[in-house]
Design a protein around this motif. Structure first.
Motif, PDB file in Angstrom:
ATOM      1  N   THR A   1       0.851  -1.180   0.000  1.00  0.00           N
ATOM      2  CA  THR A   1       0.000   0.000   0.000  1.00  0.00           C
ATOM      3  C   THR A   1       0.889   1.233   0.000  1.00  0.00           C
ATOM      4  O   THR A   1       1.954   1.238   0.610  1.00  0.00           O
ATOM      5  N   MET A   2       0.455   2.252  -0.723  1.00  0.00           N
ATOM      6  CA  MET A   2       1.222   3.494  -0.812  1.00  0.00           C
ATOM      7  C   MET A   2       0.419   4.586  -0.132  1.00  0.00           C
ATOM      8  O   MET A   2      -0.693   4.900  -0.539  1.00  0.00           O
ATOM      9  N   LEU A   3       0.998   5.145   0.913  1.00  0.00           N
ATOM     10  CA  LEU A   3       0.330   6.176   1.710  1.00  0.00           C
ATOM     11  C   LEU A   3       0.902   7.545   1.359  1.00  0.00           C
ATOM     12  O   LEU A   3       2.125   7.702   1.285  1.00  0.00           O
ATOM     13  N   PRO A   4       0.040   8.543   1.158  1.00  0.00           N
ATOM     14  CA  PRO A   4       0.556   9.899   0.902  1.00  0.00           C
ATOM     15  C   PRO A   4       1.358  10.396   2.101  1.00  0.00           C
ATOM     16  O   PRO A   4       0.966  10.184   3.245  1.00  0.00           O
ATOM     17  N   MET A   5       2.480  11.049   1.826  1.00  0.00           N
ATOM     18  CA  MET A   5       3.350  11.517   2.915  1.00  0.00           C
ATOM     19  C   MET A   5       2.616  12.414   3.896  1.00  0.00           C
ATOM     20  O   MET A   5       2.845  12.328   5.098  1.00  0.00           O
ATOM     21  N   HIS A   6       1.724  13.263   3.415  1.00  0.00           N
ATOM     22  CA  HIS A   6       1.062  14.204   4.310  1.00  0.00           C
ATOM     23  C   HIS A   6       0.014  13.535   5.204  1.00  0.00           C
ATOM     24  O   HIS A   6      -0.471  14.146   6.133  1.00  0.00           O
ATOM     25  N   SER A   7      -0.309  12.259   4.957  1.00  0.00           N
ATOM     26  CA  SER A   7      -1.259  11.564   5.835  1.00  0.00           C
ATOM     27  C   SER A   7      -0.548  10.799   6.955  1.00  0.00           C
ATOM     28  O   SER A   7      -1.185  10.360   7.905  1.00  0.00           O
ATOM     29  N   ILE A   8       0.768  10.652   6.872  1.00  0.00           N
ATOM     30  CA  ILE A   8       1.540   9.917   7.869  1.00  0.00           C
ATOM     31  C   ILE A   8       1.713  10.788   9.121  1.00  0.00           C
ATOM     32  O   ILE A   8       2.170  11.922   9.034  1.00  0.00           O
ATOM     33  N   LEU A   9       1.353  10.241  10.260  1.00  0.00           N
ATOM     34  CA  LEU A   9       1.580  10.940  11.525  1.00  0.00           C
ATOM     35  C   LEU A   9       2.945  10.589  12.098  1.00  0.00           C
ATOM     36  O   LEU A   9       3.676  11.451  12.568  1.00  0.00           O
ATOM     37  N   ARG A  10       3.270   9.277  12.087  1.00  0.00           N
ATOM     38  CA  ARG A  10       4.587   8.857  12.554  1.00  0.00           C
ATOM     39  C   ARG A  10       4.831   7.416  12.153  1.00  0.00           C
ATOM     40  O   ARG A  10       3.909   6.642  11.945  1.00  0.00           O
ATOM     41  N   ILE A  11       6.124   7.068  12.080  1.00  0.00           N
ATOM     42  CA  ILE A  11       6.573   5.705  11.807  1.00  0.00           C
ATOM     43  C   ILE A  11       7.610   5.381  12.861  1.00  0.00           C
ATOM     44  O   ILE A  11       8.603   6.099  13.010  1.00  0.00           O
TER      45      ILE A  11
END
Length: 126
Positions: A78-88
């Motif tokens: 799955t490819m998540l948009p960078m601006h939707s990522i809160l933290r990894i």
């Protein structure tokens, strides 16, 4: 032996990495666990592969985790948009995948592009 490489040890170490990814999707915060996270092949996206879920052998099933599991069933990457990522986070052991609501009342972030197309700079005069 001469020229021998100890690859099984490296492979087992690499497979032990677990990442906790928190991202926003349609007004909810998703928390999932995966074995591989990398910069996406598509510009502005983060690739998440090999999602990890709890074992089905337990008698108590979490409906949130089951919902995520069914939503991502059959997904290889799955490819998540960078601006939707809160933290990894890289974690030592897997936790429980879950979906939660965003706290903070009735204010929502307006989705916006991180990059402007060329020639549309509002700061320049024509």
């Amino acid at each position: 032996m001469k020229g021998q490489v100890n690859r099984p040890l490296v492979a087992s170490m690499a497979s032990s990495h677990i990442f906790k990814i928190m991202f926003v999707n349609q007004g909810k915060v998703y928390e999932v666990y995966a074995r591989k996270v990398s910069q996406g092949r598509l510009f502005g996206f983060v690739e998440v592969e090999e999602l990890v879920f709890g074992e089905r052998s337990t008698l108590v099933l979490d409906p949130g985790e089951e919902r995520i599991k069914s939503e991502f069933s059959g997904v290889k990457c799955t490819m998540l948009p960078m601006h939707s990522i809160l933290r990894i986070d890289e974690v030592k052991k897997q936790g429980q995948a879950k979906i939660s609501t965003i706290e903070g009342g009735n204010v929502a972030q307006f989705p916006m592009s991180m990059y402007q197309p060329a020639g549309n700079d509002p700061g320049t005069k024509k």
